[in-house]
Design a protein around this motif. Structure first.
Motif, PDB file in Angstrom:
ATOM      1  N   LYS A   1       0.830  -1.203   0.000  1.00  0.00           N
ATOM      2  CA  LYS A   1       0.000   0.000   0.000  1.00  0.00           C
ATOM      3  C   LYS A   1       0.871   1.263   0.000  1.00  0.00           C
ATOM      4  CE  LYS A   1      -2.247   0.967   3.801  1.00  0.00           C
ATOM      5  NZ  LYS A   1      -3.219   1.033   4.890  1.00  0.00           N
ATOM      6  N   TYR A   2       1.885   1.298   0.826  1.00  0.00           N
ATOM      7  CA  TYR A   2       2.742   2.486   0.902  1.00  0.00           C
ATOM      8  C   TYR A   2       3.721   2.569  -0.251  1.00  0.00           C
ATOM      9  CZ  TYR A   2       0.662   3.931   5.214  1.00  0.00           C
ATOM     10  OH  TYR A   2      -0.244   4.368   6.138  1.00  0.00           O
ATOM     11  N   TYR A   3       4.247   1.430  -0.717  1.00  0.00           N
ATOM     12  CA  TYR A   3       5.120   1.460  -1.891  1.00  0.00           C
ATOM     13  C   TYR A   3       4.356   1.932  -3.128  1.00  0.00           C
ATOM     14  CZ  TYR A   3       9.382  -0.669  -0.019  1.00  0.00           C
ATOM     15  OH  TYR A   3      10.531  -0.922   0.660  1.00  0.00           O
ATOM     16  N   ASP A   4       3.103   1.528  -3.274  1.00  0.00           N
ATOM     17  CA  ASP A   4       2.293   1.992  -4.405  1.00  0.00           C
ATOM     18  C   ASP A   4       2.109   3.503  -4.353  1.00  0.00           C
ATOM     19  OD1 ASP A   4       2.027  -0.507  -5.552  1.00  0.00           O
ATOM     20  OD2 ASP A   4      -0.003  -0.853  -4.758  1.00  0.00           O
ATOM     21  N   ARG A   5       1.806   4.039  -3.175  1.00  0.00           N
ATOM     22  CA  ARG A   5       1.665   5.491  -3.027  1.00  0.00           C
ATOM     23  C   ARG A   5       2.990   6.190  -3.323  1.00  0.00           C
ATOM     24  NH1 ARG A   5      -1.072   6.762   2.614  1.00  0.00           N
ATOM     25  NH2 ARG A   5      -0.707   8.891   1.904  1.00  0.00           N
ATOM     26  N   PHE A   6       4.091   5.598  -2.872  1.00  0.00           N
ATOM     27  CA  PHE A   6       5.416   6.153  -3.139  1.00  0.00           C
ATOM     28  C   PHE A   6       5.683   6.208  -4.640  1.00  0.00           C
ATOM     29  CE2 PHE A   6       9.754   4.748  -4.236  1.00  0.00           C
ATOM     30  CZ  PHE A   6      10.432   5.930  -3.986  1.00  0.00           C
ATOM     31  N   GLU A   7       5.478   5.099  -5.335  1.00  0.00           N
ATOM     32  CA  GLU A   7       5.761   5.046  -6.766  1.00  0.00           C
ATOM     33  C   GLU A   7       4.894   6.018  -7.556  1.00  0.00           C
ATOM     34  OE1 GLU A   7       5.441   0.976  -7.966  1.00  0.00           O
ATOM     35  OE2 GLU A   7       7.541   0.607  -7.520  1.00  0.00           O
ATOM     36  N   THR A   8       3.645   6.169  -7.168  1.00  0.00           N
ATOM     37  CA  THR A   8       2.749   7.098  -7.852  1.00  0.00           C
ATOM     38  C   THR A   8       3.285   8.526  -7.766  1.00  0.00           C
ATOM     39  OG1 THR A   8       0.837   5.711  -7.422  1.00  0.00           O
ATOM     40  CG2 THR A   8       0.400   8.033  -7.882  1.00  0.00           C
ATOM     41  N   ARG A   9       3.780   8.912  -6.615  1.00  0.00           N
ATOM     42  CA  ARG A   9       4.260  10.283  -6.425  1.00  0.00           C
ATOM     43  C   ARG A   9       5.683  10.479  -6.915  1.00  0.00           C
ATOM     44  NH1 ARG A   9       1.376  12.318  -0.980  1.00  0.00           N
ATOM     45  NH2 ARG A   9      -0.594  11.323  -1.449  1.00  0.00           N
ATOM     46  N   ASP A  10       6.451   9.433  -7.044  1.00  0.00           N
ATOM     47  CA  ASP A  10       7.870   9.535  -7.387  1.00  0.00           C
ATOM     48  C   ASP A  10       8.123   9.526  -8.889  1.00  0.00           C
ATOM     49  OD1 ASP A  10      10.622   9.632  -6.399  1.00  0.00           O
ATOM     50  OD2 ASP A  10      10.810   7.653  -7.300  1.00  0.00           O
ATOM     51  N   GLN A  11       7.167   9.197  -9.696  1.00  0.00           N
ATOM     52  CA  GLN A  11       7.381   9.057 -11.141  1.00  0.00           C
ATOM     53  C   GLN A  11       7.875  10.362 -11.756  1.00  0.00           C
ATOM     54  OE1 GLN A  11       3.775   7.561 -12.814  1.00  0.00           O
ATOM     55  NE2 GLN A  11       4.091   5.538 -11.977  1.00  0.00           N
ATOM     56  N   GLY A  12       8.947  10.244 -12.525  1.00  0.00           N
ATOM     57  CA  GLY A  12       9.456  11.374 -13.271  1.00  0.00           C
ATOM     58  C   GLY A  12      10.333  12.337 -12.491  1.00  0.00           C
ATOM     59  N   LYS A  13      10.533  12.111 -11.217  1.00  0.00           N
ATOM     60  CA  LYS A  13      11.372  13.018 -10.436  1.00  0.00           C
ATOM     61  C   LYS A  13      12.822  12.567 -10.533  1.00  0.00           C
ATOM     62  CE  LYS A  13       7.749  14.242  -7.268  1.00  0.00           C
ATOM     63  NZ  LYS A  13       7.230  14.151  -5.927  1.00  0.00           N
ATOM     64  N   PRO A  14      13.746  13.515 -10.632  1.00  0.00           N
ATOM     65  CA  PRO A  14      15.158  13.116 -10.701  1.00  0.00           C
ATOM     66  C   PRO A  14      15.596  12.459  -9.407  1.00  0.00           C
ATOM     67  CG  PRO A  14      14.956  15.502 -10.528  1.00  0.00           C
ATOM     68  CD  PRO A  14      13.566  14.939 -10.680  1.00  0.00           C
ATOM     69  N   LYS A  15      16.394  11.451  -9.520  1.00  0.00           N
ATOM     70  CA  LYS A  15      16.910  10.746  -8.352  1.00  0.00           C
ATOM     71  C   LYS A  15      18.148  11.474  -7.846  1.00  0.00           C
ATOM     72  CE  LYS A  15      13.864   7.597  -9.043  1.00  0.00           C
ATOM     73  NZ  LYS A  15      12.688   8.274  -9.402  1.00  0.00           N
ATOM     74  N   THR A  16      18.329  11.479  -6.556  1.00  0.00           N
ATOM     75  CA  THR A  16      19.485  12.116  -5.945  1.00  0.00           C
ATOM     76  C   THR A  16      20.281  11.041  -5.220  1.00  0.00           C
ATOM     77  OG1 THR A  16      18.227  14.138  -5.611  1.00  0.00           O
ATOM     78  CG2 THR A  16      20.218  13.883  -4.310  1.00  0.00           C
ATOM     79  N   ARG A  17      21.574  11.110  -5.370  1.00  0.00           N
ATOM     80  CA  ARG A  17      22.429  10.173  -4.646  1.00  0.00           C
ATOM     81  C   ARG A  17      23.566  10.959  -4.022  1.00  0.00           C
ATOM     82  NH1 ARG A  17      26.972   9.155  -7.758  1.00  0.00           N
ATOM     83  NH2 ARG A  17      26.715   9.691  -9.936  1.00  0.00           N
ATOM     84  N   LYS A  18      24.049  10.473  -2.909  1.00  0.00           N
ATOM     85  CA  LYS A  18      25.126  11.173  -2.211  1.00  0.00           C
ATOM     86  C   LYS A  18      26.458  10.567  -2.622  1.00  0.00           C
ATOM     87  CE  LYS A  18      26.646  12.876   2.162  1.00  0.00           C
ATOM     88  NZ  LYS A  18      26.452  12.976   3.575  1.00  0.00           N
ATOM     89  N   THR A  19      27.394  11.445  -2.998  1.00  0.00           N
ATOM     90  CA  THR A  19      28.753  10.995  -3.260  1.00  0.00           C
ATOM     91  C   THR A  19      29.600  11.373  -2.058  1.00  0.00           C
ATOM     92  OG1 THR A  19      29.450  13.070  -4.276  1.00  0.00           O
ATOM     93  CG2 THR A  19      28.452  11.417  -5.739  1.00  0.00           C
TER      94      THR A  19
END
Length: 66
Positions: free
Chosen positions: A38-56
Motif C-alpha cells: 500500500k505504501y510502496y504503491d503510493r510512493f511510486e505514484t508520487r515519485d514518477q518522473g522526479k530526478p533521483k538524488t544520490r550522495k557521493t
C-alpha cells in the motif's frame, strides 16, 4: 511508524514521497506485506518522473549537477 503515519495522512509534508518509501520499507521489514504494498504503491505514484538524488563522498549529485 506510529508517529509518522498519522502525520502523513493528515498533513502535507515536504518529504512526503520519501516518508512513503520509508514506511513501506518498514512494513516490509516487519513482514507486513499488505501494508508494505500500500505504501510502496503510493510512493511510486508520487515519485514518477522526479530526478533521483544520490550522495557521493563530496556532495549531493542529481542528474543535472553531474
Amino acid at each position: 511508524m506510529a508517529y509518522a503515519i498519522p502525520i502523513l495522512n493528515t498533513t502535507k509534508q515536504q518529504n512526503e514521497t520519501e516518508m512513503l518509501r520509508i514506511i513501506g520499507a518498514s512494513y516490509f521489514a516487519k513482514q507486513d506485506y499488505d501494508n508494505a504494498v500500500k505504501y510502496y504503491d503510493r510512493f511510486e505514484t508520487r515519485d514518477q518522473g522526479k530526478p533521483k538524488t544520490r550522495k557521493t563522498a563530496t556532495k549531493w549529485v542529481t542528474p543535472t549537477t553531474r
